[in-house]
Every structure is written in structure tokens, then in C-alpha cells.
Design a protein around this motif. Structure first.
Motif, PDB file in Angstrom:
ATOM      1  N   GLY A  38       0.820  -1.307  -0.029  1.00 32.76           N
ATOM      2  CA  GLY A  38       0.050  -0.008   0.069  1.00 32.76           C
ATOM      3  C   GLY A  38       0.729   1.202   0.121  1.00 32.76           C
ATOM      4  N   PRO A  39       1.892   1.305   0.872  1.00 32.19           N
ATOM      5  CA  PRO A  39       2.591   2.712   0.915  1.00 32.19           C
ATOM      6  C   PRO A  39       3.317   2.855  -0.525  1.00 32.19           C
ATOM      7  CG  PRO A  39       3.063   1.422   2.990  1.00 32.19           C
ATOM      8  CD  PRO A  39       2.220   0.691   1.886  1.00 32.19           C
ATOM      9  N   ALA A  40       3.981   1.925  -1.133  1.00 28.00           N
ATOM     10  CA  ALA A  40       4.457   2.156  -2.456  1.00 28.00           C
ATOM     11  C   ALA A  40       3.612   2.679  -3.224  1.00 28.00           C
ATOM     12  CB  ALA A  40       5.292   0.807  -2.870  1.00 28.00           C
ATOM     13  N   TRP A  99       3.693   6.235  -5.344  1.00 29.49           N
ATOM     14  CA  TRP A  99       3.369   6.358  -6.901  1.00 29.49           C
ATOM     15  C   TRP A  99       2.239   7.119  -7.340  1.00 29.49           C
ATOM     16  CZ3 TRP A  99      -0.192   3.666 -10.298  1.00 29.49           C
ATOM     17  CH2 TRP A  99       0.335   3.760 -11.675  1.00 29.49           C
ATOM     18  N   LEU A 100       1.293   7.306  -6.592  1.00 29.54           N
ATOM     19  CA  LEU A 100      -0.070   8.076  -6.886  1.00 29.54           C
ATOM     20  C   LEU A 100       0.500   9.484  -6.520  1.00 29.54           C
ATOM     21  CD1 LEU A 100      -2.838   5.707  -5.564  1.00 29.54           C
ATOM     22  CD2 LEU A 100      -2.126   6.255  -8.024  1.00 29.54           C
ATOM     23  N   TRP A 101       1.087   9.593  -5.529  1.00 25.10           N
ATOM     24  CA  TRP A 101       1.383  10.887  -5.028  1.00 25.10           C
ATOM     25  C   TRP A 101       2.332  11.714  -6.175  1.00 25.10           C
ATOM     26  CZ3 TRP A 101       3.519  10.266   0.644  1.00 25.10           C
ATOM     27  CH2 TRP A 101       2.361  10.337   1.396  1.00 25.10           C
ATOM     28  N   THR A 155      -3.448  13.441  -0.888  1.00 21.51           N
ATOM     29  CA  THR A 155      -2.901  12.268   0.004  1.00 21.51           C
ATOM     30  C   THR A 155      -3.905  11.360   0.371  1.00 21.51           C
ATOM     31  OG1 THR A 155      -1.217  13.940   0.805  1.00 21.51           O
ATOM     32  CG2 THR A 155      -2.168  12.107   2.270  1.00 21.51           C
ATOM     33  N   GLY A 156      -5.190  11.969   1.088  1.00 16.23           N
ATOM     34  CA  GLY A 156      -6.458  11.067   1.337  1.00 16.23           C
ATOM     35  C   GLY A 156      -7.077  10.348   0.094  1.00 16.23           C
ATOM     36  N   VAL A 157      -7.122  10.742  -1.062  1.00 18.45           N
ATOM     37  CA  VAL A 157      -7.533   9.878  -1.994  1.00 18.45           C
ATOM     38  C   VAL A 157      -6.318   8.848  -2.534  1.00 18.45           C
ATOM     39  CG1 VAL A 157      -8.112   9.911  -4.639  1.00 18.45           C
ATOM     40  CG2 VAL A 157      -8.932  11.666  -2.989  1.00 18.45           C
ATOM     41  N   ALA A 158      -5.438   9.228  -2.312  1.00 20.21           N
ATOM     42  CA  ALA A 158      -3.924   8.286  -2.720  1.00 20.21           C
ATOM     43  C   ALA A 158      -3.911   7.432  -1.787  1.00 20.21           C
ATOM     44  CB  ALA A 158      -2.750   9.052  -2.591  1.00 20.21           C
ATOM     45  N   GLU A 159      -4.258   7.318  -0.458  1.00 23.75           N
ATOM     46  CA  GLU A 159      -4.405   6.325   0.671  1.00 23.75           C
ATOM     47  C   GLU A 159      -5.202   5.304   0.390  1.00 23.75           C
ATOM     48  OE1 GLU A 159      -2.495   5.780   3.328  1.00 23.75           O
ATOM     49  OE2 GLU A 159      -1.302   7.309   3.756  1.00 23.75           O
ATOM     50  N   TRP A 208       6.350  -4.899 -13.321  1.00 25.56           N
ATOM     51  CA  TRP A 208       6.271  -3.963 -14.215  1.00 25.56           C
ATOM     52  C   TRP A 208       5.856  -2.561 -13.359  1.00 25.56           C
ATOM     53  CZ3 TRP A 208       2.124  -0.585 -15.627  1.00 25.56           C
ATOM     54  CH2 TRP A 208       2.442   0.199 -16.545  1.00 25.56           C
ATOM     55  N   ALA A 209       4.998  -2.671 -12.735  1.00 20.63           N
ATOM     56  CA  ALA A 209       4.639  -1.485 -12.013  1.00 20.63           C
ATOM     57  C   ALA A 209       5.635  -0.911 -10.996  1.00 20.63           C
ATOM     58  CB  ALA A 209       3.292  -1.716 -11.096  1.00 20.63           C
ATOM     59  N   ARG A 210       6.496  -1.917 -10.248  1.00 19.95           N
ATOM     60  CA  ARG A 210       7.474  -1.671  -9.344  1.00 19.95           C
ATOM     61  C   ARG A 210       8.398  -0.813 -10.113  1.00 19.95           C
ATOM     62  NH1 ARG A 210      10.416  -5.763  -5.334  1.00 19.95           N
ATOM     63  NH2 ARG A 210      11.966  -4.049  -4.470  1.00 19.95           N
TER      64      ARG A 210
END
Length: 499
Positions: free
Chosen positions: A350-352, A356-358, A364-368, A484-486
Motif C-alpha cells: 500500500g505505501p509504495a 506512486w500516486l503522489w 493524500t487522502g485519495v491516494a491512501e 512492471w509497476a514496481r
């Protein structure tokens, strides 16, 4: 800087889980497994005393063997108790007194008029016995209004229990049940709150939203249309109509935020959070699925309250160990595997995903919230394929689309359920609760629409080979996408600095 991940309880939790699975699938193997673990521990102890190895070198092995042996020993005692229970080898008809454990589940098709109920047998004839679990089939009209904790005396036909369970028998009601006493006071209060919520939903909302609200808030899907239920399943949203760890985390988290704003000392928040979880368990019924969700919700709550995110994984490992030792059947429950996988995915990845969304300037709230939905869906896809032989194409998109309203419905719905239960019908609390239910109408419509549109497509979920093959195919595809995403995340993270 990302905190180190504490993986010390990963191996012991896996050992307990694996031992319990082996014990449930092959009862005769339990003693052999325990003997092997004890022999290995004795051998390691001798090697340490002889100076061949150090305790530090074999510490994790000793811990894993010890937990496996403990799980096997506990399971063997419980199996022995079940085999010695009077009903275990009995066949034919007998009169029993049972205590209802969970809400009756109507069997499909509904026209059959039969329901399956999880009960504890507390007496056989006039003789009291230690409570033991059983499945009971009975007429829906006779059992539908019973609540957990209610006792009933009934003539039943006894059959062997289902395989790989900790039940003593399968019972079929032959006569009409006779109620014995009343359920506990807290269960009567919970039943009153649930009944009021169903009535308020029917008054304030149109169908199918009126049947959806109790399901989203309290897991009560008795009024949910079969068509809507199928749409939610095909869209990958069916977990929302069953009380999950996210429900506990959202509701309990909101309660703790309110307490913090009111000036409650931080050191008291974990205790109050536990009390809120216990109260919510009573409200939504203490069934195995709810207790599982409560454990996972507690892990999420600890991660939220803790200043160290690394404590979430040890909490998850502890929840798995305690849950399996207390309720071994969870080892083979698909919902348990899904809950553990989703929670682990959120904690690990989740944090990674959030970072990436940041990078794309997502708030922030939406990304979490988006990160939790994406991580949970990715890690649970192989398990869903293993169970159902299908892979949902739209599940991630559907969960992302409904994320903005899930928390609002959970929190406001719980509040209106409690307020609406106070006073008489038509009173002040009733009016306020009905107004809140009407305000939730657009959010509920949005969820129904997302499920209907995305779940209604013929390609919303595609068939894959069922069993291990399907899980391997979906897991491999998920791994490729994840790698790939990583790589993309790493490129975005370090590319500008190197430039």
C-alpha cells in the motif's frame, strides 16, 4: 525513509496455518506431525548442548517447530473431544436443546423454504452437555426470527458432520422448535437495532437501495435483491455486503477520531478502540466471518494508531496465530485467506502504491484509499481464482469508483442505525435517522449503478482454470504486472534525481 518490515512472526504464523490445514484434511496425521516436531526439538536441543550449533542460529527453527507442535497438540485435543461427544456417532432422531450462534442462511432457491443455521448443542434430551458446534437445517419460517444466544428445544434427525470441520453433527429439524428462555440482553438490543434499520431503510429508500443499506452497514442482506447480489459479485464488490475488516477499521477509526477531538488521552485510544470493536461485533453478530473481520480490523486499527508502521505485520501474524488456535476451521475458510492476503497486501505494498500516486499529484487522502483498494485487489485475485475459477476484469476499477462513498455509508449508516433505535417509532430519533437514510440515497444509487454497469458486462469476469492451476495463472499475471509497476515506480522515484 521507509521503516523496516518486521517479519519475525511470518514463519510461525505460516507453521500454525499449515499444521491446522494438515490436521483438518487428515486427522490421522496430527499425532505424527506432533511427534516429528517434538523429535526435531529434542534433536536441536541435543545439538546445542553438544556445541554443534548455537541457540541464535536455530532460534527461528525452534520457534516454528514449537508453534507447529502447539497447533497440532491443541487440534488433536479438540478432535478427541469431538469424537467423544454423544451425538458424534449417533444416528436417527433425538431431541436436543440448541443455542443459535448466527443468523439463519436461506438455502437457494428461496422457494425451498429451508435455512441453514449454525448452532451449539447444549443438551441432549434432559441431559446437559458441554456446548459443541453443529449445522442445523430447518424451515425458514420457524427459525428466521431467532437471534444469536436464543435457545430452542427441537426434535432432530442426526447425520454425520461435514468433512474437515470441527462440528459434531449435521442436524435436520423434524419438529417445530420450542423456545427456551430469552436470548442475552445485548443480543436483544442488537436485534432491535437491526430491525429498526431494515424498517427505516424501507421507509426512506426505494428498492434496491433499501435492501443494500443494511447489508453495507451490518452485513444484513436479507432484503437484498438476487439480481443486485449477482451484479455485486460479478463486479468484484460482494465483499462490501459482508462485514469485513475494512468496516471495522472505518467505523472504529471514525469513533476514535471523534474521541481524540473530544480530548481523550492517546494512551486510552487502543483500549477504547477494542471496546468499540467488541460492541460492533455484537451489533453485526459474532459469527466466524465477523470475528475474522474483527481480527483484521484490529490489525488495521493498530497500524493506524501506532507510530511505527512496522508493527502492523507482527499484529497480523499474531491475529493469524490466535485466530487459528481458537477457531481451527478458519484455516480452510476462503474468507480468512482473503482477509489475511488483503491486509498483508495493504501493509506491504500500500505505501509504495500511495507514493506512486503522489507522484501524479493525487491528493493524500485519495491516494491512501486508492492504494488500499488496488493492493487488496491485486493480492486477492489468485485466491478468488482458486476458489471460483474466475478472474474479474473490472474489480479494481469498481472498487476504486465506490471508494469515495464506502466510508460515508459505513459511518453515517452506523450512526443512523443507533439513533433510529432510540425511542418509539415516529419519535425524534426515528425522524433524524430517516433523514440521514435519505441523504445516503445518492451514494447508495452510485454503488448500485457501478455494480450494475460494470458487473453487467459479459466480459466483467472471465473464466480461468479452477483450483491451483487457475491460481497459478492469475498469480503469475499479477506478479508480472506488479514487477512492471514496481519498475515504473522506481523509475519515477529515482529518475529525476539521476537527471
Amino acid at each position: 525513509m521507509t521503516p523496516a518490515r518486521d517479519l519475525r512472526l511470518l514463519a510461525p504464523a505460516a507453521a500454525v496455518w499449515g499444521t491446522t490445514i494438515v490436521g483438518l484434511l487428515a486427522v490421522s496425521a496430527i499425532r505424527v506431525l506432533v511427534i516429528v516436531c517434538v523429535a526435531a526439538l529434542v534433536g536441536l536441543s541435543g545439538a546445542v548442548r553438544a556445541g554443534l550449533v548455537s541457540w541464535r542460529a536455530v532460534g527461528i527453527v525452534v520457534l516454528v517447530l514449537g508453534m507447529a507442535g502447539t497447533a497440532g497438540t491443541a487440534l488433536s485435543f479438540r478432535v478427541a473431544a469431538i469424537q467423544q461427544f454423544p451425538l458424534h456417532d449417533e444416528r436417527g432422531k433425538t431431541t436436543v436443546t440448541v443455542r443459535v450462534v448466527d443468523d439463519p442462511v436461506p438455502l437457494r432457491p428461496a422457494a425451498s423454504g429451508r435455512s441453514r443455521i449454525r448452532v451449539d448443542v447444549v443438551a441432549i434430551g434432559e441431559r446437559s452437555v458441554s456446548a459443541a458446534g453443529a449445522h442445523l437445517l430447518g424451515a425458514t419460517s420457524d427459525w428466521a426470527q431467532m437471534v444469536p444466544g436464543q435457545r430452542a428445544r427441537v426434535l432432530v434427525r442426526v447425520r454425520p458432520p461435514p468433512e474437515h470441520t470441527m462440528l459434531v453433527a449435521s442436524l435436520t429439524a423434524v419438529g417445530t422448535p420450542t423456545l427456551v428462555g430469552e436470548p442475552p440482553a445485548h443480543q436483544r438490543v442488537a436485534a432491535h437495532i437491526r430491525d429498526r434499520l431494515r424498517t427505516l431503510s424501507a421507509r426512506a429508500l426505494s428498492s434496491p437501495e433499501s435492501g443494500l443499506l443494511p447489508g453495507l452497514v451490518l452485513g444484513d442482506i436479507s432484503g437484498l435483491d438476487d439480481e443486485v447480489r449477482d451484479d455485486f459479485r460479478d463486479a468484484g464488490l460482494s465483499h462490501l455486503t459482508a462485514v469485513s475488516g475494512s468496516n471495522f477499521a472505518i467505523v472504529c477509526g471514525a469513533a476514535l477520531v471523534l474521541l481524540a477531538l473530544l480530548g481523550c488521552p492517546r494512551r486510552l485510544l487502543p483500549i477504547l478502540g477494542l471496546l468499540v470493536i467488541v460492541g460492533f461485533v455484537i451489533l453485526v453478530r459474532p459469527s466466524p466471518s465477523v470475528l475474522r473481520a474483527a481480527m483484521m480490523g484490529s490489525v488495521g486499527l493498530l497500524a493506524m494508531l501506532s507510530r511505527r508502521r512496522s508493527q502492523a505485520l507482527p499484529a497480523l501474524g499474531t491475529a493469524v496465530i490466535v485466530g487459528l488456535l481458537w477457531w481451527p476451521e478458519l484455516a480452510l475458510a476462503p474468507g480468512f485467506a482473503l482477509s489475511v492476503a488483503a491486509t498483508a497486501g495493504i501493509v506491504l505494498w500500500g505505501p509504495a502504491i500511495r507514493d506512486w500516486l503522489w507522484h501524479y499529484r493525487i491528493p493524500t487522502g485519495v491516494a491512501e484509499v486508492l492504494a488500499m483498494a488496488i493492493a487488496a485487489q491485486l493480492v486477492t485475485a489468485p485466491i478468488i481464482a482458486l476458489i471460483s475459477g474466475r478472474f474479474s476484469i473490472v474489480a479494481i476499477a469498481a472498487n476504486i469508483l465506490v471508494v469515495p462513498v464506502v466510508g460515508v455509508i459505513s459511518i453515517v449508516g452506523t450512526v443512523l442505525a443507533i439513533i433510529g433505535s432510540v425511542g418509539t417509532s415516529g419519535g425524534f430519533g426515528w425522524v433524524v435517522a430517516e433523514l440521514l437514510a435519505r441523504l445516503l440515497g445518492p451514494a447508495l444509487w452510485w454503488m448500485v449503478t457501478c455494480a450494475r454497469v460494470l458487473g453487467g458486462w459479459a466480459w466483467a469476469s472471465i473464466p480461468v482454470p479452477d483450483g491451483v492451476v487457475g491460481a497459478a495463472v492469475v498469480g503469475g499475471a499479477t506478479l508480472v504486472v506488479g514487477l512492471w509497476a514496481r519498475s515504473r515506480m522506481s523509475a519515477h522515484r529515482f529518475g529525476p534525481e539521476q537527471a
